[in-house]
Write a protein that holds these residues in place. Structure first.
Motif, PDB file in Angstrom:
ATOM      1  N   GLU A 293      -8.741   4.824   3.584  1.00 28.87           N
ATOM      2  CA  GLU A 293      -8.585   5.877   2.575  1.00 28.87           C
ATOM      3  C   GLU A 293      -8.021   5.312   1.271  1.00 28.87           C
ATOM      4  N   VAL A 294      -7.194   4.270   1.373  1.00 29.35           N
ATOM      5  CA  VAL A 294      -6.686   3.600   0.172  1.00 29.35           C
ATOM      6  C   VAL A 294      -7.842   2.938  -0.578  1.00 29.35           C
ATOM      7  N   VAL A 295      -8.751   2.311   0.171  1.00 29.32           N
ATOM      8  CA  VAL A 295      -9.909   1.651  -0.452  1.00 29.32           C
ATOM      9  C   VAL A 295     -10.771   2.676  -1.180  1.00 29.32           C
ATOM     10  N   ILE A 296     -11.021   3.792  -0.511  1.00 33.64           N
ATOM     11  CA  ILE A 296     -11.857   4.838  -1.113  1.00 33.64           C
ATOM     12  C   ILE A 296     -11.139   5.498  -2.278  1.00 33.64           C
ATOM     13  N   GLY A 297      -9.800   5.621  -2.157  1.00 35.30           N
ATOM     14  CA  GLY A 297      -9.013   6.277  -3.199  1.00 35.30           C
ATOM     15  C   GLY A 297      -9.071   7.777  -3.024  1.00 35.30           C
ATOM     16  N   GLY A 298      -8.375   8.480  -3.872  1.00 32.46           N
ATOM     17  CA  GLY A 298      -8.374   9.941  -3.763  1.00 32.46           C
ATOM     18  C   GLY A 298      -7.094  10.519  -4.275  1.00 32.46           C
ATOM     19  N   GLU A 299      -7.040  11.819  -4.322  1.00 31.67           N
ATOM     20  CA  GLU A 299      -5.891  12.503  -4.897  1.00 31.67           C
ATOM     21  C   GLU A 299      -4.608  12.244  -4.113  1.00 31.67           C
TER      22      GLU A 299
END
Length: 585
Positions: free
Chosen positions: A558-564
């Motif tokens: 999820e860190v790689v993908i990124g996000g709010e």
């Protein structure tokens, strides 16, 4: 010169350097994550290295900064020495862009760029604010040039200064020394050459003869290329041998080129004059050269003349050396002999010299995180092997690896905090830093879970408990699955692979079902009395640990993908700590 003129000169120089820094910072922020992608374009092809070096230096407006970054990359093992040499060649070409910016005649509009840039910097939208910073820096740069130009006008009528210039003309090596010293003092070849362009643009007679002719300016220009190597040399102090070799390559390239062109002063100056004439610029007799037929651009065109000289010097030097990179590698290996011996408990990628360049520094942090994740995968394999064939060596290895994980955890978080403290970061960079702090904690927790696996292996041995063959087979499948997830996490981090990251997230759901099926299967074995009841606690505990590891892999993805979830204000990032930043425990 009066005291007021001296203040105008140095104040103008300060504004020039400040404007150049602001413009470079704005360009770098506007480029954003593209900086990292540009550097990832590097291949074994030296021409690609030259292209990348040119592009990056054009963006950050400093060949010294590019070279320092390259020294850090080589030290970290992200770049080979031949690749680094290609980038250095390109950096020397890219730095000539500043001379061309100075050559543009917008002096009368400098304050307009300052005002427009300042107003745009007040707008909240990041993209407009970055363009505003570029415009502001561009304007301040020319305000500084105008101040220096006004301060230097009295020099045109100074007999003492004319005498000094004649000495430089008679002994070009003096010009080389002046250029080198000036660049060492201001730590910027672009600034030194900017001063030279401003000085040369002052006319001394009605015909437009320049205060500094091309024949006098060129040695100073060559000297500035020698002076700029000092920054990279200082950056290499304390670095690896490869880093020192990179700095040595920069020095050999610049010094050899400068010496070669000093020996070819007359034909090179003639070449530049021919180019200027072809481009339609007016030439006047060079009264300082004492060479029949020698011409020089009029004062009004000297900025362009020096820009042409600077560009062709670096392009020709690159073309001369490009086929002989292999020879340059051999030369620097003679200058800096020996091989690096890398200790286990030390950082492999992180370099504090580039913390002021967030796009570059985050790339190094990414690779250190990937290294930490790879170590976690080694620990999982050690835990699996300890369950199969228990040994004290495996227990000790896990403890050593766990100490290393704690070390990396602390150092990566400290490095990320220094990136924030070093200067302004963009919202996407703030998001990445917050996410990386969480990821660091997740990876460290995987190490803790691996230590728990070896503890279970020790207890199984002490209690003389052995799993059934079917239980062993299921555990092998579970470990293999988790090892695959952790390995994919390494790849996803290193390559910023969004497809791989999504695969990891999907795999976590698959493993949750696998864990539920294995628990049910183990209960069936208990009912059929095929398994030791005392083994149940250990079996279920192992499954719980592996499931937690899969959760942490999902967090990393999820860190790689990124996000709010990872978007944080820079002031909040400093408060983040590895002990309390994980999402799933």
């Amino acid at each position: 010169m009066s005291v007021q003129q001296i203040f105008m000169l140095f104040g103008g120089l300060a504004l020039f350097i400040f404007g150049m820094q602001q413009m470079g910072e704005g360009l770098e922020k506007a480029a954003g994550d593209r900086m990292r992608r540009i550097l990832e374009m590097l291949t074994s092809n030296p021409l690609m290295g030259v292209l990348v070096g040119t592009i990056v230096t054009t963006i950050i407006q400093s060949s010294s900064a590019t070279t320092v970054i390259v020294v850090g990359f080589v030290s970290a093992g992200l770049m080979t020495l031949p690749q680094a040499i290609g980038v250095i060649f390109g950096a020397n070409i890219g730095t000539t862009m500043t001379a061309w910016i100075i050559a543009v005649k917008i002096d009368n509009y400098a304050w307009l760029f300052v005002v427009l840039g300042f107003l745009m910097m007040m707008i909240k939208k990041p993209s407009i604010r970055y363009i505003g910073q570029i415009s502001f820096g561009f304007g301040v740069l020319f305000v500084g040039l105008n101040s220096m130009s006004d301060a230097m006008k009295p020099l045109a009528a100074s007999p003492q200064f004319a005498e000094l210039l004649l000495k430089i003309k008679d002994v070009p090596v003096l010009g080389l020394i002046v250029g080198a010293i000036a660049t060492m003092v201001v730590q910027s070849s672009s600034a030194a050459i900017g001063v030279l362009q401003t000085l040369a643009a002052s006319p001394i007679d009605p015909n437009g003869a320049p205060l500094v002719s091309l024949y006098q300016a060129v040695p100073v220009l060559f000297g500035s290329n020698i002076g700029t190597t000092v920054t990279a040399t200082l950056a290499a102090i304390g670095g690896s041998r490869q880093a020192k070799r990179t700095a040595a390559a920069h020095s050999v390239f610049n010094i050899s080129g400068s010496i070669l062109f000093i020996l070819l002063m007359r034909p090179y100056t003639f070449l530049v004059n021919s180019i200027m004439s072809f481009l339609g610029f007016t030439l006047v007799p060079d009264t300082t050269a004492n060479i029949a037929g020698m011409m020089t651009p009029v004062a009004d065109s000297m900025r362009q003349g020096i820009a042409v000289s600077h560009t062709f010097f670096n392009v020709i030097s690159t073309l001369v050396w490009l086929p002989f990179i292999w020879l340059l590698v051999k030369i620097v290996k003679v200058i800096v002999p020996g091989e690096d011996v890398i200790g286990r408990k030390q950082l492999a990628f992180i370099d504090y010299k580039v913390v002021s360049r967030p796009a570059i520094a985050l790339g190094l942090a990414t690779n250190e995180l990937a290294r930490m994740t790879a170590l976690a995968n080694e620990m999982i394999k050690s835990g699996r092997e300890a369950l199969r064939n228990f040994s004290e060596e495996l227990i000790q290895k896990t403890k050593t690896d766990e100490d290393m994980m704690d070390f990396l955890d602390n150092e990566i978080v400290r490095y990320l905090s220094n990136i924030v403290a070093a200067g302004s970061i963009t919202p996407p960079e703030a998001s990445r830093i917050a996410g990386y702090m969480h990821a660091t904690n997740d990876i460290e927790r995987i190490g803790d879970h691996c230590e728990n696996i070896t503890d279970i292996a020790l207890r199984l041995r002490e209690d003389n408990i052995v799993f059934s063959e079917s239980a062993k087979a299921e555990l092998d499948n579970a470990f293999e699955f988790i090892e695959g997830m952790v390995g994919e996490s390494v790849t996803a981090l290193q390559r910023h692979d969004l497809i791989m990251a999504q695969k990891i997230i999907d795999s976590e759901d698959v493993f949750d079902k696998m864990e539920a099926d294995m628990r049910a299967s183990h209960l069936d074995r208990l009912n059929r009395k095929e398994c030791n009841p005392h083994a149940t606690v250990y079996f279920l505990e192992l499954m719980h640990i592996l499931e937690r590891i899969s959760d942490h892999c999902k967090n990393i993805a999820e860190v790689v993908i990124g996000g709010e979830n990872y978007l944080a204000h820079p002031s909040e990032i400093k408060m983040s700590a590895p002990s309390g930043s994980g999402y799933i425990r």
